[in-house]
Design an enzyme around this catalytic site. Structure first.
Site, PDB file in Angstrom:
ATOM      1  CB  SER A 168      -4.103   8.990  -4.859  1.00 30.95           C
ATOM      2  OG  SER A 168      -5.322   8.934  -4.161  1.00 30.95           O
TER       3      SER A 168
ATOM      4  CB  SER B 157      -4.832  11.810  -2.000  1.00 25.27           C
ATOM      5  OG  SER B 157      -3.922  10.713  -2.149  1.00 25.27           O
TER       6      SER B 157
ATOM      7  CE  LYS C  61      -0.403  11.406  -1.260  1.00 28.12           C
ATOM      8  NZ  LYS C  61      -1.222  10.360  -1.942  1.00 28.12           N
TER       9      LYS C  61
END
Length: 476
Positions: free
Chosen positions: A186, A162, A87
């Site tokens: 997330s 997310s 990420k």
């Protein structure tokens, strides 16, 4: 060219194989790390426009690093030669860390995050940085700058967030394993919506040093993989005490992959009598109940438990998240305020409206949650819940309706996950079948502090039952 394995008849088969299988092929000499890296880089080139998983792809670095390890490295590390991606909150030396925002479009990392350094030490190959809800704020994964990652099973639906890119990269076959962050679900929520494995370890198990913070109190590094065995191996590589991270705890790291197939006879499985089985899609409830019966058939005992009052957990979580996010970003608001996306700016505005009194009260609620949840584990070994109350919503959907009640999509996606960020307990999601609308469903297994070994064991048992597996998505 690689030698085709009996079960892997094409480059697509290779791209959707587990990291464990890919590593085994490399050890046997049937596949080289260079060939494997090229397969993934070619797929990223072909499908990133569809998946929007990657913000930054680093082919040159990958091709240089893939030549840097020896036969000894390949046999010593289960991830030697295996590609991964992270990420875009994780620092990788020499690569931009954007946080999924225009605000940090020029932010070049000067060293690796601890978990990235540990993966590199294990000779894994970084492919690049992954998309996310801007600065990890929000569960839909919608991003005004880099686009919204679609669901691999239905591109009109959300991948979730997310860690949207981390889930999409695995689900679209653009990386075998990825790193994400989990502040309210997330990692687990998008993993569930995309039919893959997602683990949030115990608070303090994996260092967050070098990861752009969103909320220090609740942030966890999380793992996404195609199989539980991959997840166990990956945790063994990135877990461990970091003396420069005050949150990490000096607890020995287990050999998680070695003990995946232990018997569970006598295991006490806590089934929440409140909250987790309310306002949930009936097909998801039925799937989780099938998992319960399956565990019983292996000797587990179901134990009804009453969870703490969770009516206000979302409010408590946000009351801690937004002031801490504001603390991280306050120095940039004056200089670059116009570069923030509307969604995150609204969250920061909420943080500006909250008083210290609110923040302190929320922290006290969190401490109570921790104590009450720990008490539950006096009577049970694990908790079993649905991971999400609904399947992946359509992109652009604002609210979702279950049992006649409207709920904001972001709240619904993380309704069953955010509590365990506050309690700090380890939690894993594993697929539990396909919904009649063709989308994956997930079941969540929660354990005592630092008992990742046990929840991985249970998740592996669920995974071994074909009734709960999900087919490979049809890409392109």
């Amino acid at each position: 060219m690689f030698m085709l394995h009996s079960k892997l008849q094409s480059e697509e088969d290779i791209a959707f194989a587990s990291a464990t299988e890919l590593h085994r092929l490399m050890v046997k000499g049937d596949l080289s790390a260079t060939e494997l890296t090229d397969i993934y880089l070619n797929r990223i080139k072909k499908f990133n426009g569809l998946s929007k998983a990657y913000i930054t792809v680093t082919p040159n670095e990958a091709r240089v690093n893939v030549t840097s390890f020896t036969r000894h490295d390949l046999e010593a590390s289960p991830f030697a030669g295996v590609p991964f991606a992270a990420k875009d909150l994780f620092d990788i030396e020499g690569i931009k860390t954007t946080g999924g925002s225009r605000v940090f479009h020029d932010h070049l990392a000067t060293e690796d995050a601890v978990s990235i350094a540990r993966l590199k030490k294990g000779k894994a190959i970084s492919l690049g940085k992954l998309n996310l809800h801007e600065f990890a704020y929000g569960a839909t994964g919608e991003n005004p700058e880099f686009g919204t990652c679609p669901n691999a099973y239905d591109t009109s639906r959300l991948a979730g967030g997310s860690s949207s890119g981390s889930a999409a990269a695995v689900a679209f076959g653009l990386a075998p394993v990825t790193l994400g962050t989990d502040t309210g679900g997330s990692v687990r929520a998008p993993a569930s919506l995309n039919g893959i494995v997602g683990l949030k370890p115990t608070m303090g198990r994996v260092s967050t040093r070098g990861v752009m913070p969103y909320c220090w109190t609740l942030d966890h590094v999380g793992l996404m993989t195609r199989t539980v065995h991959d997840c166990a191996n990956l945790l063994g590589l990135v877990a461990g005490f970091d003396p420069q991270d005050p949150v990490t705890v000096n607890v020995p790291v287990d050999d998680y992959a070695f003990e995946l197939d232990n018997e569970i006879a006598g295991l006490h499985v806590g089934i929440p009598a409140n909250f987790f089985y309310e306002r949930t899609d009936p097909e998801i409830l039925a799937a989780v109940e099938r998992v319960q019966r399956y565990l019983v058939s292996h000797g587990a005992q179901l134990v009804p438990v009453t969870m703490p009052d969770m009516t206000n957990t979302r409010t408590v979580s946000l009351t801690v998240q937004m002031p801490e996010a504001l603390s991280v970003h306050s120095r940039y608001l004056d200089e670059r305020g116009d570069l923030y996306g509307q969604d995150f700016r609204a969250g920061l505005a909420l943080g500006q409206c909250l008083l210290a009194e609110h923040y302190v009260r929320a922290k006290r609620f969190i401490e109570v949650y921790r104590q009450q949840t720990n008490a539950l584990f006096d009577d049970v070994d694990i908790l079993l819940t649905p991971t999400t109350p609904a399947i992946a919503p359509h992109i652009g959907t604002v609210t979702t309706k279950v049992d006649g009640m409207d709920e904001p999509v972001g709240n619904a996606i993380t309704r069953f996950t955010s509590f365990f960020n506050m309690s700090g307990h380890p939690a894993i999601t594993v697929p539990c079948g396909l919904h009649s609308e063709g989308l994956p469903m997930g079941v969540q297994v929660v354990g005592r502090y630092f008992e990742e070994k046990l929840i991985l064991n249970v998740a592996r048992l669920i995974e071994k039952n074909d009734e709960f597996s999900v087919p490979r998505p049809k890409i392109g």
